[in-house]
Design an enzyme around this catalytic site. Structure first.
Site: not given
Length: 197
Positions: A14, A89, A128, A146, A134
Site C-alpha cells: 500500500k 479498518r 522488510r 497481524r 520494526r
C-alpha cells in the site's frame, strides 16, 4: 473530488502504491497514523485526547479519528481528492467515514484492494524486517497474527464497499509498475464516468 480507500493486509504494498497515486492524481494522503502524530505534535485538543489514550495503551476511539479526518478535509477544501490509508479498518469506521464525507459534499469513489496471499505477505514482512528495524516485522508468529487480525477485523470492510459497487480487487503480486497500471485503469475508468453532484 477523487477519494480512494487503498486497502490490503500488512505487506501488500500500500505504501509504495499510495505514493505513486498521490503523485499522479495530486491527492492528499490521509494516513490515520500520520494524522494522529501530527495532531499530537501540534498539541491540538484532539491530539491531546489521543495522546492520553495512547499513553495508557488504549486504542484511539473512532470519533477522535473521524474528528481529525474532518479537520483535514476542511483544511484542504480545494484538494483534487484524498487517499485513505489505514482507515477505515472496521465497518463502523466505514459508515462514519461515509457520513463525514457526505457532510462535506463528497464520497468515496472506490476502494482498491491489493490482494496478496498469506505466504507471500509473511515472506515480504520478514524480508522488510531485515531492514525496517520494526520488531513486529521480524517475528514470523507476530507477522502471521497481524495477517489473521486483518482477515478477521478489516476484510469485512471490503464487503461493505462491495455492496455499494465500489470495491475493486487487484492482484498485489507482480511488478510494482504493472500493479500501478492496473490501479490507474480502475481510477481512470471511474474518472471517465459522468460524476453526480
Amino acid at each position: 473530488m477523487l477519494n480512494l480507500v487503498l486497502f490490503g493486509p500488512p505487506g501488500a504494498g500500500k505504501g509504495t502504491q499510495s505514493q505513486k497515486l498521490i503523485d499522479k492524481y495530486n491527492l492528499i494522503h490521509l494516513s490515520t497514523g500520520d494524522i494522529l502524530r501530527s495532531e499530537i505534535a501540534k498539541g491540538t485538543e484532539l491530539g491531546l485526547r489521543a495522546k492520553t489514550l495512547m499513553d495508557q495503551g488504549i486504542l484511539v476511539p473512532d470519533e477522535v479519528v473521524i474528528g481529525m479526518i474532518d479537520s483535514k478535509l476542511k483544511e484542504n477544501k480545494a484538494a483534487a481528492g484524498f487517499i485513505f490509508d489505514g482507515f477505515p479498518r472496521t465497518v463502523p469506521q466505514a459508515v462514519a467515514l461515509d457520513a463525514l464525507l457526505a457532510e462535506n459534499n463528497t464520497a468515496i469513489a472506490c476502494m482498491i484492494a491489493l490482494e496478496v496471499n498469506e505466504e507471500e505477505l509473511t515472506r515480504r514482512l520478514l524480508l522488510r524486517g531485515q531492514t525496517s528495524g520494526r520488531p513486529d516485522d521480524q517475528d514470523e508468529a507476530l507477522v502471521r497474527k497481524r495477517v489473521q487480525e486483518y482477515n478477521t477485523k478489516t476484510a469485512p470492510v471490503a464487503g461493505y464497499y462491495a455492496e455499494q459497487g465500489k470495491f475493486y480487487g487487484i492482484n498485489g503480486i507482480g511488478e510494482i509498475d504493472e500493479i500501478f497500471d492496473n490501479t490507474c485503469n480502475i481510477i481512470d475508468k471511474y474518472l471517465s464516468q459522468p460524476q453526480v453532484g
